[in-house]
Write an enzyme that holds these catalytic residues in place. Structure first.
Site, short mmCIF file in Angstrom:
data_model
loop_
_atom_site.label_atom_id
_atom_site.label_comp_id
_atom_site.label_asym_id
_atom_site.label_seq_id
_atom_site.Cartn_x
_atom_site.Cartn_y
_atom_site.Cartn_z
N ARG A 177 -23.43 21.68 -9.91
CA ARG A 177 -23.87 21.47 -11.39
C ARG A 177 -25.37 22.08 -11.28
O ARG A 177 -26.08 22.02 -12.49
CB ARG A 177 -23.89 19.90 -11.91
CG ARG A 177 -23.01 19.72 -13.03
CD ARG A 177 -23.17 18.36 -13.13
NE ARG A 177 -22.28 17.79 -14.26
CZ ARG A 177 -21.19 17.23 -14.28
NH1 ARG A 177 -20.50 17.38 -13.34
NH2 ARG A 177 -20.69 16.72 -15.54
N ARG A 204 -25.64 16.12 -22.16
CA ARG A 204 -24.84 16.90 -21.22
C ARG A 204 -24.68 18.25 -21.55
O ARG A 204 -24.70 18.93 -20.55
CB ARG A 204 -23.37 16.03 -21.05
CG ARG A 204 -23.56 14.61 -20.31
CD ARG A 204 -22.12 14.16 -19.55
NE ARG A 204 -21.16 14.29 -20.46
CZ ARG A 204 -20.69 13.16 -20.90
NH1 ARG A 204 -21.20 11.85 -20.80
NH2 ARG A 204 -19.64 13.18 -21.87
N ARG A 227 -14.16 8.67 -24.16
CA ARG A 227 -14.29 7.93 -23.07
C ARG A 227 -15.66 6.98 -23.06
O ARG A 227 -16.41 7.40 -24.03
CB ARG A 227 -14.78 9.07 -21.86
CG ARG A 227 -14.15 8.56 -20.51
CD ARG A 227 -14.17 9.96 -19.77
NE ARG A 227 -15.63 10.40 -19.47
CZ ARG A 227 -15.92 11.56 -18.92
NH1 ARG A 227 -14.98 12.23 -18.37
NH2 ARG A 227 -17.00 11.98 -18.61
N LYS A 264 -11.37 21.42 -17.83
CA LYS A 264 -11.55 21.63 -16.31
C LYS A 264 -10.76 20.52 -15.53
O LYS A 264 -10.05 20.93 -14.66
CB LYS A 264 -12.91 21.32 -16.15
CG LYS A 264 -13.79 22.55 -15.83
CD LYS A 264 -15.26 22.08 -15.33
CE LYS A 264 -15.89 20.93 -16.19
NZ LYS A 264 -16.79 20.17 -15.68
N ARG A 297 -11.73 12.43 -27.16
CA ARG A 297 -11.22 11.62 -26.17
C ARG A 297 -11.83 10.50 -25.85
O ARG A 297 -11.28 9.61 -25.24
CB ARG A 297 -11.45 12.44 -24.93
CG ARG A 297 -12.73 12.56 -24.29
CD ARG A 297 -12.92 13.35 -23.24
NE ARG A 297 -14.13 13.41 -22.39
CZ ARG A 297 -14.57 14.27 -21.65
NH1 ARG A 297 -13.76 14.83 -21.02
NH2 ARG A 297 -15.82 13.89 -21.05
P1 AMP Z 1 -18.16 14.69 -15.29
O1 AMP Z 1 -16.95 13.81 -15.35
O2 AMP Z 1 -17.91 15.73 -14.47
O3 AMP Z 1 -18.24 14.68 -16.86
O4 AMP Z 1 -19.12 13.86 -14.71
C1 AMP Z 1 -19.51 12.50 -15.57
C2 AMP Z 1 -21.16 12.07 -15.15
O5 AMP Z 1 -21.15 11.79 -13.65
C3 AMP Z 1 -21.95 13.25 -15.51
O6 AMP Z 1 -22.69 13.11 -16.93
C4 AMP Z 1 -23.16 12.93 -14.55
O7 AMP Z 1 -23.81 11.81 -14.80
C5 AMP Z 1 -22.34 12.44 -13.22
N1 AMP Z 1 -21.95 13.70 -12.38
C6 AMP Z 1 -20.74 14.10 -11.90
N2 AMP Z 1 -20.86 15.18 -11.13
C7 AMP Z 1 -22.10 15.47 -11.06
C8 AMP Z 1 -22.83 16.25 -10.12
N3 AMP Z 1 -22.32 17.17 -9.49
N4 AMP Z 1 -24.25 16.27 -10.11
C9 AMP Z 1 -25.00 15.33 -10.93
N5 AMP Z 1 -24.41 14.27 -11.62
C10 AMP Z 1 -22.97 14.39 -11.73
#
Ligand code: AMP
Length: 195
Positions: free
Chosen positions: A92, A144, A133, A16, A131
């Site tokens: 989400r 997740r 991270r 994504k 990756r």
């Molecule tokens: P991502 O980079 O999108 O995988 O986001 C990394 C982390 O940020 C996620 O595992 C959540 O803890 C938090 N996060 C990102 N976007 C959201 C969202 N829309 N709602 C809640 N938590 C979020």
């Protein structure tokens, strides 16, 4: 041509982020990654960052009321109003989807499309472990993915009911996937232009 206002959905590790950057570049729209915004807030040590850090490390979700506020504020900025947006990582949860609908529905700036970038679980697991991270521990990844199935996957039906959903196969080379995305986006933009 009216600006692209898009949501990209897909499991973490579906590609994504990479594809979003390319789409934003190609269509001149603003890439808004809520994960990137939160990571920046953590790095800067802001109030938001302090609240989000432990939640992110555990692979849990930052509370809806916080995320909805962060996104509403960002979508109101002049660059987004002018150029459109590509939301990556938001919505989400059903509550976040409703918050987005409250901003877009019935306005002259409706959502153009919601794309589901489909990559099977075993493949995203492999990619995320590769990756490396900071927040990509095996436990956080598993959590997740679990939350995705529980909270985010139901949003696919929610967008489909509104006639906004397109599904794109996320397997293949980066270029192949990008071309597939372009095809569905262009068709939706044409449709929007035709009214
Ligand atoms: P991502 O980079 O999108 O995988 O986001 C990394 C982390 O940020 C996620 O595992 C959540 O803890 C938090 N996060 C990102 N976007 C959201 C969202 N829309 N709602 C809640 N938590 C979020």
């Amino acid at each position: 041509m009216s600006p692209l206002r898009m949501v990209i959905l897909g499991r973490q590790g579906s590609g994504k982020g990479t594809q979003s950057a390319r789409i934003a570049d190609a269509y001149g729209t603003v890439h808004i990654s809520t994960g990137d915004m939160l990571r920046a807030a953590v790095a800067e040590g802001t109030e938001l960052g302090r609240r989000a850090k432990a939640i992110m490390d555990a692979g849990e979700l930052v509370p809806d009321e916080i995320m909805n506020g962060v996104v509403a504020e960002r979508l109101a900025k002049p660059d987004v109003v002018e150029r459109g947006f590509l939301l990556d990582g938001f919505p989400r949860t059903p509550d976040q989807a409703e918050a987005l609908a409250a901003i877009c529905d019935g306005t002259d700036r409706p959502l153009t499309v919601a794309v589901n970038l489909e990559v099977p679980v075993d493949e995203v697991m492999r990619r995320m472990l590769a990756r490396g991270r900071d927040d990509d521990t095996a436990e956080a990844i598993a959590r997740r993915l679990e939350l995705y199935e529980e909270q985010t996957a139901p949003l696919l039906a929610w967008f489909a009911e509104r006639g906004l959903l397109e599904t794109v196969d996320g397997l293949g080379t980066e270029d192949e996937v990008f071309e597939r995305l372009r095809a569905v986006i262009d068709a939706r933009l044409d449709r929007a232009a035709a009214g």
